[in-house]
Design an enzyme around this catalytic site. Structure first.
Site, mmCIF file in Angstrom:
data_model
loop_
_atom_site.group_PDB
_atom_site.id
_atom_site.type_symbol
_atom_site.label_atom_id
_atom_site.label_comp_id
_atom_site.label_asym_id
_atom_site.label_seq_id
_atom_site.Cartn_x
_atom_site.Cartn_y
_atom_site.Cartn_z
ATOM 1 N N GLU A 33 -30.080 -7.154 45.422
ATOM 2 C CA GLU A 33 -31.464 -7.366 46.448
ATOM 3 C C GLU A 33 -30.841 -8.244 47.646
ATOM 4 O O GLU A 33 -30.177 -9.483 47.306
ATOM 5 C CB GLU A 33 -32.503 -8.306 45.587
ATOM 6 C CG GLU A 33 -33.541 -8.301 46.653
ATOM 7 C CD GLU A 33 -34.752 -8.906 45.802
ATOM 8 O OE1 GLU A 33 -34.851 -9.350 44.754
ATOM 9 O OE2 GLU A 33 -36.051 -9.035 46.861
ATOM 10 N N ARG A 258 -24.523 -12.051 31.134
ATOM 11 C CA ARG A 258 -24.238 -12.847 32.372
ATOM 12 C C ARG A 258 -23.263 -13.793 32.369
ATOM 13 O O ARG A 258 -22.883 -14.348 31.187
ATOM 14 C CB ARG A 258 -25.604 -13.696 32.623
ATOM 15 C CG ARG A 258 -26.573 -13.010 33.479
ATOM 16 C CD ARG A 258 -27.757 -14.069 33.696
ATOM 17 N NE ARG A 258 -27.688 -14.376 35.335
ATOM 18 C CZ ARG A 258 -28.173 -13.480 35.972
ATOM 19 N NH1 ARG A 258 -28.681 -12.303 35.706
ATOM 20 N NH2 ARG A 258 -28.367 -14.055 37.428
ATOM 21 N N LYS A 268 -29.685 -17.061 42.954
ATOM 22 C CA LYS A 268 -29.921 -17.010 44.479
ATOM 23 C C LYS A 268 -31.029 -17.991 44.835
ATOM 24 O O LYS A 268 -30.772 -18.392 45.694
ATOM 25 C CB LYS A 268 -29.942 -15.638 44.803
ATOM 26 C CG LYS A 268 -28.857 -14.772 45.248
ATOM 27 C CD LYS A 268 -29.229 -13.382 45.738
ATOM 28 C CE LYS A 268 -29.642 -12.481 44.546
ATOM 29 N NZ LYS A 268 -29.877 -10.908 44.988
#
Ligand code: ATP
Ligand code: MG
Length: 560
Positions: A33, A258, A268
């Site tokens: 994104e 992750r 982020k």
């Protein structure tokens, strides 16, 4: 060397190729994104997605998952492209934007409404949350759940036209309000957001949620293996439900663990806070775990890819030692970075018996690890700088560097013996005086006598002055993100700036991004703040390999 065993994703792909599940195709995608810069965790996803495609001669799309106008922007799109290229991956002509599919997604939503599988709800976001129930409590049906198809179609179109304010209506899938998986309790597909989109402008007033959009993006692009992180495991059932209801092409979603790194945050949202509050100097601050920050610090793509490779692919999240990342860059630069001499905290060393105006240009090897690196000439004269910490007036037993009446070797040069120290009125040492042995050129004595200390130095008459920035972890805690206010864990000493370092003259003209080993001091990279008259270096990493020690210890513990 034996082939590396397959990781669990490769095993799935191997199996799918064997059974011809996708007619032999392997097609992955990396779907960032564009609401921030990429970080080292994203590097893992990039290496995985592009790596799988490369290994099986398949394809990997770069797809911007730009479905939320609120924090997305062109700056992030550009930085993400740059970072992926820099890491060494190529999406060729496969650059896609989820926002290009908005019209098609809207059409698919209408199909679901027509099938009676989606409805317009008037509950507020808070009410929706309340009605949803919990893991132990069943959900409740919305009073608007049984609107007719016609009514839903009209309302949905009016939502699209911007006739309702934010929060007043949503489009929801009609699934099962008592489903054991909360994601299946009539998830929201569209919400009203009255913000212009950086690519679509003011065309849309409704935006799709991740769950609705992502499966469609993957389906439209005919992705075979949709790799994502573990938190989406509980959403896979919904991913499949949407595609099954529409009866369109269905990729398979596979979740992997992750990557987390100690002493930093990889989110982020949190990294954005560091940038916006000026706790760091931008996304590419050399202390940031972003690809841009690591690049500016002096990390190489090779070291980052090596690091990601070593962390493996697993079905659980991992927290990796920072020292492993440092180990990887050290290994890479040890082979590639030329050695030079730089004095970070200089003090004058005067050689009383060296002729006043004499200058010798001595040979210095550039890299003992690289037979092709060659040599350079470095100037030697009566006035030098050495590191202040390399001299002690009253040395303890184990101090093998310079002290009164003590002899040491100057790297690539001569043996010198300290004869005197000069101090200012405050007692600070301003000069160390010594004599040299003219017979010890190159660092070897005729009589074979040995010394324990070898010091680096620069000629005071030829050196350049440089700014050197030393870094430490950005946070004081191994897991700074676990606290409510993660900013309380900021390390106030994460940056130390040394303004009057002295570096050898061969560094004149060094280019931004050039990397060197400063003997005994670590690996350094020329920073982008460098100008023609002002050299700035970032310390990438010190020479002390704490990872090697840790790995050894872990191995011993494993055995014992
Ligand atoms: P963040 O939590 O930092 O905001 P994100 O998952 O929201 O990350 P995206 O832009 O959606 O960021 O991520 C793009 C891809 O990178 C996704 O497939 C995501 O799963 C993957 N990814 C993000 N962070 C990590 C990580 N720490 N380790 C491995 N993969 C990651
Ligand atoms: Mg995300």
């Amino acid at each position: 060397m034996p082939d590396k065993p397959f990781n669990f994703i490769e095993e799935i792909v191997e199996n799918d190729l064997e059974t011809n599940k996708y007619e032999g195709r392997v097609h992955t995608r990396f779907p960032p994104e564009p609401n921030g810069y990429l970080h080292i965790g994203h590097a893992k996803s990039i290496c995985l997605n592009f790596g799988i495609a490369e290994k099986y001669e398949g394809k990997c799309n770069l797809r911007f998952d730009d479905t939320n106008p609120q924090k997305e922007g062109e700056e992030f799109v550009e930085s993400i492209k740059e970072d992926i290229k820099w890491l060494g991956f190529d999406w060729k002509d496969r650059l896609y934007f989820a926002s290009d599919y908005f019209e098609q997604m809207y059409e698919y939503a209408i199909q679901l409404i027509k099938k009676g599988k989606a409805y317009v709800d008037d509950l507020s976001p808070e009410e929706i949350r309340e009605y949803r129930g919990t893991l132990t409590e069943l959900g409740k049906k919305s009073p608007y759940r049984d609107r007719t198809v016609e009514e839903n179609l009209v309302l949905f179109e009016r939502m699209r036209k911007g006739e309702f304010e934010e929060g007043l209506k949503t489009l929801r899938a009609k699934i099962d309000m008592v489903h054991p998986n909360l994601n299946m309790r009539d998830p929201v597909m569209y919400r009203i957001i009255k913000k212009p989109h950086y690519r679509q402008g003011e065309k849309w007033y409704i935006y799709p949620t991740y769950d609705w959009a992502h499966c469609l993006e993957d389906s439209i692009e005919l992705i075979t293996h949709s790799l994502c992180t573990l938190e989406f495991a509980d959403h896979r059932i919904l991913y499949e439900w949407f595609l099954d209801q529409l009866g369109i092409y269905k990729p398979q979603q596979i979740e992997f663990g992750r990557l987390n790194l100690k002493y930093t945050v990889l989110s982020k949202r949190k990294l954005t806070i560091l940038v916006q509050k000026w706790i760091v100097n931008g996304w590419d601050d050399p202390r940031m775990p972003t690809i841009a920050g690591l690049r500016r610090r002096g990390y190489t793509p090779e070291a980052i890819r090596d690091f990601v490779e070593r962390t493996g692919v697993s079905k659980t999240d991992s927290v990796v030692e920072y020292s492993l990342l440092e180990h990887c860059i050290r290994e890479d630069l040890n082979k590639r970075a030329n050695r030079v001499m730089a004095v970070l905290d200089p003090v004058k060393l005067i050689i009383d018996n060296y002729p006043d105006d004499k200058v010798e240009w001595l040979n210095a090897e550039n890299n003992p690890e690289d037979p092709n690196a060659g040599t350079r000439k470095i100037p030697f004269c009566k006035e030098l700088f050495i590191e202040r910490e390399d001299f002690m007036e009253n040395p303890p037993k184990k101090f093998f560097r310079l002290a009164p009446d003590r002899e040491v070797r100057l790297k690539h040069a001569y043996y010198v013996t300290c004869t005197d120290v000069v101090k200012d009125e405050n007692g600070n040492i301003t000069e160390i005086r010594c004599v040299y042995d003219p017979e010890s050129k190159g660092g070897w004595t005729k009589d074979g006598r040995k010394v324990k200390g070898t010091l680096h130095w620069v000629s005071a008459r030829h050196c350049l002055t440089a700014e050197v920035r030393l870094y430490d972890h950005l946070f004081t805690k191994e897991n700074p993100g676990e606290d409510e206010d993660f900013l309380e864990n900021i390390n106030p000493n994460s940056l130390v700036v040394l303004n009057v370092c002295k570096v050898e003259p061969s560094l004149k003209g060094a280019k931004v991004g050039d990397k060197f080993q400063f003997l005994r001091k670590g690996y350094f990279c020329v920073d982008k703040d460098t100008t023609e008259n002002h050299l700035v270096f970032n310390r990438i990493v010190t020479l002390k390999d704490t990872w090697a020690k840790l790995a050894k210890k872990m191995e011993q513990n494993g055995k014992g």
